[in-house]
Design a protein around this motif. Structure first.
Motif, PDB file in Angstrom:
ATOM      1  N   ALA A 187       0.839  -1.211   0.000  1.00  0.00           N
ATOM      2  CA  ALA A 187       0.000   0.000   0.000  1.00  0.00           C
ATOM      3  C   ALA A 187       0.864   1.247   0.000  1.00  0.00           C
ATOM      4  CB  ALA A 187      -0.935  -0.005   1.210  1.00  0.00           C
ATOM      5  N   ARG A 188       1.811   1.291   0.899  1.00  0.00           N
ATOM      6  CA  ARG A 188       2.669   2.480   1.019  1.00  0.00           C
ATOM      7  C   ARG A 188       3.497   2.700  -0.240  1.00  0.00           C
ATOM      8  NH1 ARG A 188       3.734   0.224   6.827  1.00  0.00           N
ATOM      9  NH2 ARG A 188       2.138   1.351   7.988  1.00  0.00           N
ATOM     10  N   MET A 189       4.050   1.639  -0.780  1.00  0.00           N
ATOM     11  CA  MET A 189       4.860   1.751  -1.994  1.00  0.00           C
ATOM     12  C   MET A 189       3.994   2.200  -3.170  1.00  0.00           C
ATOM     13  SD  MET A 189       7.912   1.418  -3.377  1.00  0.00           S
ATOM     14  CE  MET A 189       8.898   0.328  -2.386  1.00  0.00           C
ATOM     15  N   THR A 190       2.782   1.684  -3.273  1.00  0.00           N
ATOM     16  CA  THR A 190       1.879   2.112  -4.352  1.00  0.00           C
ATOM     17  C   THR A 190       1.616   3.607  -4.253  1.00  0.00           C
ATOM     18  OG1 THR A 190       0.789  -0.060  -4.426  1.00  0.00           O
ATOM     19  CG2 THR A 190      -0.400   1.789  -5.416  1.00  0.00           C
ATOM     20  N   MET A 191       1.327   4.074  -3.055  1.00  0.00           N
ATOM     21  CA  MET A 191       1.053   5.504  -2.872  1.00  0.00           C
ATOM     22  C   MET A 191       2.281   6.351  -3.210  1.00  0.00           C
ATOM     23  SD  MET A 191      -2.137   5.566  -2.269  1.00  0.00           S
ATOM     24  CE  MET A 191      -2.301   7.323  -1.969  1.00  0.00           C
ATOM     25  N   LEU A 192       3.467   5.874  -2.856  1.00  0.00           N
ATOM     26  CA  LEU A 192       4.698   6.597  -3.198  1.00  0.00           C
ATOM     27  C   LEU A 192       4.897   6.673  -4.714  1.00  0.00           C
ATOM     28  CD1 LEU A 192       7.199   5.213  -0.532  1.00  0.00           C
ATOM     29  CD2 LEU A 192       6.460   7.590  -0.791  1.00  0.00           C
TER      30      LEU A 192
END
Length: 161
Positions: free
Chosen positions: A43-48
């Motif tokens: 999730a965090r990597m996708t948002m980044l």
């Protein structure tokens, strides 16, 4: 920012039970695991990635899809069903249990279905989600590098977005 759907998923008894089942099935696994740490990393990597590339992404959809994207591994391990297919089906059940609307459910399951085989290059969010799933692993620290079937090109030895 409140992630209403994602937080409902975290509290859902079916989701929690499935995550426990997955943890038991992967207890002796020497390769990358699929626990909560991995799910949140995706999730965090996708948002980044989306932020860096100016890709429109609704955080609640991304986090919800990330939480659910590997939930079908239970069926993959026990019945040989592709985990993205089983995961989308299980996600629909969990999303129905928490009262998620049809439109959001379709967006979430669309990400789940596309996360395994290269994403959907025409859909920038799906492509970012696929990429994040792969980049969320730090292969240079993996104890199972020699046994891993990921190609050298697919492995992550550096941090990048």
């Amino acid at each position: 920012m409140m992630l209403e759907t994602a937080n409902k998923i975290l509290g859902n008894s079916t989701f929690r039970r499935r995550l426990e089942e997955l943890e038991i099935l992967e207890k002796e696994r020497i390769f990358c695991g699929h626990g909560l740490e991995h799910l949140l990393a995706v999730a965090r990597m996708t948002m980044l990635i989306c932020n860096e590339r100016n890709i429109a992404a609704e955080a609640d959809i991304v986090y919800s899809a990330a939480l659910l994207h590997d939930i079908g591994r239970v069926e993959e391990y026990t019945q040989g069903v592709p985990h993205e297919t089983a995961g989308a089906e299980m996600a629909r059940q969990i999303l129905a249990e928490i009262g998620c609307c049809r439109e959001k459910t379709e967006k979430i399951t669309g990400l789940i279905l596309s996360h395994r085989k290269g994403g959907d290059k025409a859909d920038k969010l799906k492509a970012a989600f696929y990429e994040a799933d792969k980049k969320s692993r730090m292969c240079s620290f993996c104890k199972a590098q020699d046994e891993c079937n990921w190609s050298k090109e697919k492995r992550n030895y550096n941090i990048e977005v």
